[in-house]
Design a protein around this motif. Structure first.
Motif, PDB file in Angstrom:
ATOM      1  N   PHE A   4       0.770  -1.049  -0.079  1.00 23.70           N
ATOM      2  CA  PHE A   4      -0.047  -0.011  -0.024  1.00 23.70           C
ATOM      3  C   PHE A   4       0.817   1.374  -0.010  1.00 23.70           C
ATOM      4  CE2 PHE A   4      -3.819  -2.310   0.780  1.00 23.70           C
ATOM      5  CZ  PHE A   4      -3.622  -3.409   1.585  1.00 23.70           C
ATOM      6  N   VAL A   5       0.683   2.337  -0.683  1.00 23.13           N
ATOM      7  CA  VAL A   5       1.205   3.408  -0.938  1.00 23.13           C
ATOM      8  C   VAL A   5       0.340   4.431  -0.706  1.00 23.13           C
ATOM      9  CG1 VAL A   5       2.696   4.933  -2.324  1.00 23.13           C
ATOM     10  CG2 VAL A   5       2.897   2.295  -2.477  1.00 23.13           C
ATOM     11  N   GLU A   6       0.535   5.209   0.413  1.00 24.85           N
ATOM     12  CA  GLU A   6      -0.351   6.440   1.012  1.00 24.85           C
ATOM     13  C   GLU A   6       0.246   7.799   0.393  1.00 24.85           C
ATOM     14  OE1 GLU A   6      -0.330   2.997   3.925  1.00 24.85           O
ATOM     15  OE2 GLU A   6       0.968   4.148   2.999  1.00 24.85           O
ATOM     16  N   SER A   7      -0.803   8.656   0.225  1.00 20.05           N
ATOM     17  CA  SER A   7       0.070   9.826  -0.156  1.00 20.05           C
ATOM     18  C   SER A   7      -1.092  10.983   0.158  1.00 20.05           C
ATOM     19  CB  SER A   7       0.332  10.136  -1.502  1.00 20.05           C
ATOM     20  OG  SER A   7      -0.819   9.959  -2.405  1.00 20.05           O
ATOM     21  N   ALA A  24      -3.373   0.291  -3.824  1.00 15.44           N
ATOM     22  CA  ALA A  24      -2.924  -0.965  -3.437  1.00 15.44           C
ATOM     23  C   ALA A  24      -2.522  -1.887  -4.625  1.00 15.44           C
ATOM     24  CB  ALA A  24      -4.537  -1.456  -2.781  1.00 15.44           C
ATOM     25  N   SER A  25      -1.269  -2.698  -4.297  1.00 12.39           N
ATOM     26  CA  SER A  25      -0.982  -3.586  -5.308  1.00 12.39           C
ATOM     27  C   SER A  25      -1.182  -4.991  -4.854  1.00 12.39           C
ATOM     28  CB  SER A  25       0.861  -3.400  -5.258  1.00 12.39           C
ATOM     29  OG  SER A  25       1.154  -3.556  -4.282  1.00 12.39           O
ATOM     30  N   PHE A  67     -15.218  13.101   7.833  1.00  8.51           N
ATOM     31  CA  PHE A  67     -14.278  12.079   7.089  1.00  8.51           C
ATOM     32  C   PHE A  67     -15.212  11.439   6.348  1.00  8.51           C
ATOM     33  CE2 PHE A  67     -10.173  11.817   9.761  1.00  8.51           C
ATOM     34  CZ  PHE A  67      -9.987  13.165   9.961  1.00  8.51           C
ATOM     35  N   THR A  68     -14.481  10.968   4.971  1.00 10.25           N
ATOM     36  CA  THR A  68     -15.520  10.196   4.009  1.00 10.25           C
ATOM     37  C   THR A  68     -14.477   9.193   3.435  1.00 10.25           C
ATOM     38  OG1 THR A  68     -17.005  11.983   3.512  1.00 10.25           O
ATOM     39  CG2 THR A  68     -16.991  10.328   2.024  1.00 10.25           C
ATOM     40  N   ILE A  69     -14.552   8.008   3.425  1.00  8.62           N
ATOM     41  CA  ILE A  69     -13.976   7.020   2.831  1.00  8.62           C
ATOM     42  C   ILE A  69     -14.547   6.719   1.295  1.00  8.62           C
ATOM     43  CG2 ILE A  69     -15.063   5.117   3.884  1.00  8.62           C
ATOM     44  CD1 ILE A  69     -12.147   3.634   3.885  1.00  8.62           C
ATOM     45  N   SER A  70     -13.880   6.576   0.377  1.00  7.62           N
ATOM     46  CA  SER A  70     -14.322   5.977  -0.981  1.00  7.62           C
ATOM     47  C   SER A  70     -13.206   5.158  -1.677  1.00  7.62           C
ATOM     48  CB  SER A  70     -14.674   7.292  -1.685  1.00  7.62           C
ATOM     49  OG  SER A  70     -13.535   8.025  -2.097  1.00  7.62           O
ATOM     50  N   ARG A  71     -13.800   4.398  -2.725  1.00  5.42           N
ATOM     51  CA  ARG A  71     -12.601   3.550  -3.580  1.00  5.42           C
ATOM     52  C   ARG A  71     -13.189   3.674  -4.686  1.00  5.42           C
ATOM     53  NH1 ARG A  71     -13.524  -2.111  -0.634  1.00  5.42           N
ATOM     54  NH2 ARG A  71     -11.896  -2.819  -2.204  1.00  5.42           N
ATOM     55  N   GLU A  72     -12.022   3.328  -5.606  1.00 10.80           N
ATOM     56  CA  GLU A  72     -12.168   3.339  -6.985  1.00 10.80           C
ATOM     57  C   GLU A  72     -11.467   1.923  -7.572  1.00 10.80           C
ATOM     58  OE1 GLU A  72     -11.228   6.320 -10.895  1.00 10.80           O
ATOM     59  OE2 GLU A  72     -10.488   6.693  -8.659  1.00 10.80           O
ATOM     60  N   ASN A  73     -12.150   0.780  -7.464  1.00 12.02           N
ATOM     61  CA  ASN A  73     -11.698  -0.567  -7.698  1.00 12.02           C
ATOM     62  C   ASN A  73     -10.857  -0.527  -9.049  1.00 12.02           C
ATOM     63  OD1 ASN A  73     -12.701  -1.433  -5.246  1.00 12.02           O
ATOM     64  ND2 ASN A  73     -14.593  -2.027  -6.334  1.00 12.02           N
ATOM     65  N   ALA A  74     -11.264   0.220  -9.954  1.00  7.73           N
ATOM     66  CA  ALA A  74     -10.598  -0.152 -11.491  1.00  7.73           C
ATOM     67  C   ALA A  74      -9.159   0.589 -11.212  1.00  7.73           C
ATOM     68  CB  ALA A  74     -11.310   0.653 -12.396  1.00  7.73           C
ATOM     69  N   LYS A  75      -8.913   1.413  -9.996  1.00  7.83           N
ATOM     70  CA  LYS A  75      -7.377   1.769 -10.032  1.00  7.83           C
ATOM     71  C   LYS A  75      -6.712   1.289  -8.826  1.00  7.83           C
ATOM     72  CE  LYS A  75      -8.377   6.227 -12.626  1.00  7.83           C
ATOM     73  NZ  LYS A  75      -8.322   7.580 -12.683  1.00  7.83           N
ATOM     74  N   ASN A  76      -7.532   0.467  -8.189  1.00 11.19           N
ATOM     75  CA  ASN A  76      -7.143  -0.099  -7.029  1.00 11.19           C
ATOM     76  C   ASN A  76      -6.641   1.134  -5.871  1.00 11.19           C
ATOM     77  OD1 ASN A  76      -7.125  -2.487  -8.206  1.00 11.19           O
ATOM     78  ND2 ASN A  76      -4.894  -3.026  -7.492  1.00 11.19           N
ATOM     79  N   MET A  77      -7.417   2.031  -5.828  1.00 14.10           N
ATOM     80  CA  MET A  77      -7.373   3.091  -5.187  1.00 14.10           C
ATOM     81  C   MET A  77      -8.313   3.238  -4.102  1.00 14.10           C
ATOM     82  SD  MET A  77      -4.597   4.927  -6.248  1.00 14.10           S
ATOM     83  CE  MET A  77      -4.848   6.432  -5.676  1.00 14.10           C
ATOM     84  N   VAL A  78      -7.973   3.678  -3.003  1.00 15.99           N
ATOM     85  CA  VAL A  78      -8.818   3.930  -1.707  1.00 15.99           C
ATOM     86  C   VAL A  78      -8.565   5.556  -1.194  1.00 15.99           C
ATOM     87  CG1 VAL A  78      -9.604   3.603   0.644  1.00 15.99           C
ATOM     88  CG2 VAL A  78      -8.851   1.634  -0.858  1.00 15.99           C
ATOM     89  N   TYR A  79      -9.492   6.522  -1.194  1.00 14.94           N
ATOM     90  CA  TYR A  79      -9.567   7.738  -0.608  1.00 14.94           C
ATOM     91  C   TYR A  79      -9.940   8.114   0.698  1.00 14.94           C
ATOM     92  CZ  TYR A  79      -8.840   7.864  -5.686  1.00 14.94           C
ATOM     93  OH  TYR A  79      -8.369   7.522  -6.897  1.00 14.94           O
ATOM     94  N   LEU A  80      -9.490   8.977   1.464  1.00 16.07           N
ATOM     95  CA  LEU A  80      -9.943   9.626   2.642  1.00 16.07           C
ATOM     96  C   LEU A  80     -10.021  10.957   2.502  1.00 16.07           C
ATOM     97  CD1 LEU A  80     -11.118   8.802   5.430  1.00 16.07           C
ATOM     98  CD2 LEU A  80      -8.649   9.212   6.342  1.00 16.07           C
TER      99      LEU A  80
END
Length: 114
Positions: A4-7, A24-25, A67-80
């Motif tokens: 996991f790489v956070e930024s 997320a890889s 706070f709001t969590i979301s995800r973009e599965n096509a890009k393997n991404m999670v956001y906060l």
């Protein structure tokens, strides 16, 4: 190996906003529940928010409504998305699966201070 790489962290004034991203890889990312965690100095790591494969979300009481969590599965991404930040939100923020935790990434530092 799952990574996991956070930024997106940084220094922000109280009341400000930040949007964290996590890549997320992991194969078949869409089938996993994911979570954002945080660890403040001298304290244990704690779960902040989670999102299930069906997009059901849950939040710790101390971030509900901010706070709001979301995800973009096509890009393997999670956001906060973090709004109305408080000094007590200062911590290193990490993402990971919700169960069967993988190795932790380096996290991203969030500092809320005037």
């Amino acid at each position: 190996q799952v990574q996991f790489v956070e930024s997106g962290g940084g220094l922000v004034q109280p009341g400000g906003s930040l949007r964290l991203s996590c890549e997320a890889s992991i194969s078949y990312f869409a089938i996993y529940a994911a979570g954002w965690y945080r660890q403040a100095p001298g304290l244990q790591r704690e779960l902040v928010a989670s999102i299930l494969p069906d997009l059901t979300v849950n939040y710790a009481d101390f971030v509900k409504g901010r706070f709001t969590i979301s995800r973009e599965n096509a890009k393997n991404m999670v956001y906060l998305q973090m709004n109305s930040l408080k000094p007590e939100d200062t911590a290193i923020y990490y993402c990971n699966k919700l169960a069967n935790l993988a190795s932790w990434g380096q996290g991203t530092q969030v500092t809320v201070s005037s």
